[in-house]
Design an enzyme around this catalytic site. Structure first.
Site, PDB file in Angstrom:
ATOM      1  N   HIS A 138       0.843  -1.208   0.000  1.00 37.46           N
ATOM      2  CA  HIS A 138       0.000   0.000   0.000  1.00 37.46           C
ATOM      3  C   HIS A 138       0.873   1.251   0.000  1.00 37.46           C
ATOM      4  O   HIS A 138       0.629   2.199  -0.732  1.00 37.46           O
ATOM      5  CB  HIS A 138      -0.869   0.064   1.272  1.00 37.46           C
ATOM      6  CG  HIS A 138      -1.962  -0.956   1.341  1.00 37.46           C
ATOM      7  ND1 HIS A 138      -2.201  -1.700   2.475  1.00 37.46           N
ATOM      8  CD2 HIS A 138      -2.897  -1.341   0.447  1.00 37.46           C
ATOM      9  CE1 HIS A 138      -3.227  -2.496   2.269  1.00 37.46           C
ATOM     10  NE2 HIS A 138      -3.674  -2.305   1.046  1.00 37.46           N
ATOM     11  N   LYS A 183     -18.090  -5.854   6.073  1.00 30.57           N
ATOM     12  CA  LYS A 183     -16.804  -6.575   6.091  1.00 30.57           C
ATOM     13  C   LYS A 183     -16.233  -6.507   7.508  1.00 30.57           C
ATOM     14  O   LYS A 183     -15.970  -5.413   8.009  1.00 30.57           O
ATOM     15  CB  LYS A 183     -15.868  -5.876   5.091  1.00 30.57           C
ATOM     16  CG  LYS A 183     -14.744  -6.730   4.558  1.00 30.57           C
ATOM     17  CD  LYS A 183     -14.084  -6.037   3.372  1.00 30.57           C
ATOM     18  CE  LYS A 183     -12.786  -6.689   2.982  1.00 30.57           C
ATOM     19  NZ  LYS A 183     -12.114  -5.980   1.882  1.00 30.57           N
ATOM     20  N   ARG A 238      -1.715  -5.929  -8.311  1.00 33.32           N
ATOM     21  CA  ARG A 238      -0.575  -6.784  -8.000  1.00 33.32           C
ATOM     22  C   ARG A 238      -0.385  -7.878  -9.033  1.00 33.32           C
ATOM     23  O   ARG A 238       0.725  -8.244  -9.376  1.00 33.32           O
ATOM     24  CB  ARG A 238      -0.772  -7.452  -6.626  1.00 33.32           C
ATOM     25  CG  ARG A 238      -0.703  -6.503  -5.473  1.00 33.32           C
ATOM     26  CD  ARG A 238      -1.280  -7.129  -4.240  1.00 33.32           C
ATOM     27  NE  ARG A 238      -2.689  -7.451  -4.433  1.00 33.32           N
ATOM     28  CZ  ARG A 238      -3.525  -7.798  -3.479  1.00 33.32           C
ATOM     29  NH1 ARG A 238      -3.078  -7.916  -2.255  1.00 33.32           N
ATOM     30  NH2 ARG A 238      -4.790  -8.050  -3.743  1.00 33.32           N
ATOM     31  N   SER A 257      -3.420  -7.619   2.969  1.00 31.40           N
ATOM     32  CA  SER A 257      -3.729  -7.425   4.391  1.00 31.40           C
ATOM     33  C   SER A 257      -4.170  -8.747   5.023  1.00 31.40           C
ATOM     34  O   SER A 257      -3.817  -9.050   6.163  1.00 31.40           O
ATOM     35  CB  SER A 257      -4.841  -6.385   4.554  1.00 31.40           C
ATOM     36  OG  SER A 257      -4.405  -5.139   4.087  1.00 31.40           O
TER      37      SER A 257
HETATM   38  O1  PNS Z   1      -8.947  -2.498   0.031  1.00 25.99           O
HETATM   39  P1  PNS Z   1     -10.199  -2.979  -0.632  1.00 25.99           P
HETATM   40  O2  PNS Z   1     -11.052  -3.756   0.356  1.00 25.99           O
HETATM   41  O3  PNS Z   1      -9.928  -3.745  -1.893  1.00 25.99           O
HETATM   42  O4  PNS Z   1     -11.024  -1.653  -1.044  1.00 25.99           O
HETATM   43  C1  PNS Z   1     -12.279  -1.765  -1.693  1.00 25.99           C
HETATM   44  C2  PNS Z   1     -12.972  -0.381  -1.728  1.00 25.99           C
HETATM   45  C3  PNS Z   1     -13.081   0.204  -0.343  1.00 25.99           C
HETATM   46  C4  PNS Z   1     -12.169   0.553  -2.614  1.00 25.99           C
HETATM   47  C5  PNS Z   1     -14.388  -0.592  -2.349  1.00 25.99           C
HETATM   48  O5  PNS Z   1     -15.068  -1.575  -1.643  1.00 25.99           O
HETATM   49  C6  PNS Z   1     -15.196   0.694  -2.344  1.00 25.99           C
HETATM   50  O6  PNS Z   1     -15.018   1.527  -3.206  1.00 25.99           O
HETATM   51  N1  PNS Z   1     -16.118   0.837  -1.349  1.00 25.99           N
HETATM   52  C7  PNS Z   1     -16.951   2.019  -1.225  1.00 25.99           C
HETATM   53  C8  PNS Z   1     -18.397   1.737  -1.661  1.00 25.99           C
HETATM   54  C9  PNS Z   1     -18.542   1.912  -3.170  1.00 25.99           C
HETATM   55  O7  PNS Z   1     -18.339   2.964  -3.718  1.00 25.99           O
HETATM   56  N2  PNS Z   1     -18.926   0.795  -3.842  1.00 25.99           N
HETATM   57  C10 PNS Z   1     -19.080   0.764  -5.279  1.00 25.99           C
HETATM   58  C11 PNS Z   1     -17.783   0.344  -5.935  1.00 25.99           C
HETATM   59  S1  PNS Z   1     -17.958   0.151  -7.684  1.00 25.99           S
END
Ligand code: PNS
Length: 165
Positions: free
Chosen positions: A17, A41, A90, A128
């Site tokens: 990150h 989550k 990645r 993570s």
């Molecule tokens: O680190 P992660 O868990 O891969 O991050 C995922 C994240 C937080 C970027 C994604 O779940 C997100 O954007 N959540 C906010 C809600 C949202 O906008 N959802 C629509 C995504 S298309």
């Protein structure tokens, strides 16, 4: 001001990150690291703890801000005046989900672009989830996370360890 959002769960943040964040900080005037509050989550660290860890390990970067958000990422990005979302890629296995998210985010707000950055090769196997698993099983994580995260992981796992009968 060219501002980007680097969103994620960051539960906890790891070296991959931070590598992506440093690369983004060189491309944009300001990068907001945004910890997502996702009630669906289960997380090891609270959002406040994750914000604190990210703040600590980005102290040397002058154009980084750490925040949290709930709700739609693109709405948060619009509120913050950001022009881009940063995501780390990645491996090929990341691509399908990331493509889906980026296309959906662009459908929601077409003016906000997603920029994919690849981390340094040594970090491509980090996640993570795997860092937490190693820590939980007593393995050393200091090669994979910043020092403050290693300390926080140790403290968290000690405080949540089941008591011996
Ligand atoms: O680190 P992660 O868990 O891969 O991050 C995922 C994240 C937080 C970027 C994604 O779940 C997100 O954007 N959540 C906010 C809600 C949202 O906008 N959802 C629509 C995504 S298309």
């Amino acid at each position: 001001m060219r501002r980007a959002i680097y969103p994620g769960s960051f539960d906890p943040p790891h070296n991959g990150h931070l590598d992506v964040l440093r690369r983004a900080a060189r491309l944009f005037d300001e990068v907001i690291v945004a910890v997502a509050l996702n009630e669906q989550k289960a997380a090891l660290f609270t959002v406040e703890e994750r914000v604190a860890m990210l703040t600590e390990c980005t102290r040397d970067l002058t154009n980084i801000r750490v925040a949290s958000f709930h709700g739609l990422l693109v709405e948060f990005a619009r509120e913050q005046g950001a022009i881009a979302l940063i995501r780390g890629l990645r491996a090929v296995s990341d691509f399908e989900f990331e493509l889906q998210m980026s296309l959906m985010n662009r459908k929601l707000i077409p003016t906000i672009e997603t920029v994919f950055l690849t981390p340094i090769e040594q970090s491509t196997y980090l996640s993570s989830r795997i860092v937490k698993e190693i820590a939980l099983l007593g393995g050393a994580v200091s090669d994979f996370v910043p020092a403050c995260v290693a300390v926080a992981l140790k403290a968290k796992l000690q405080s949540s360890a089941p008591r011996q009968p």
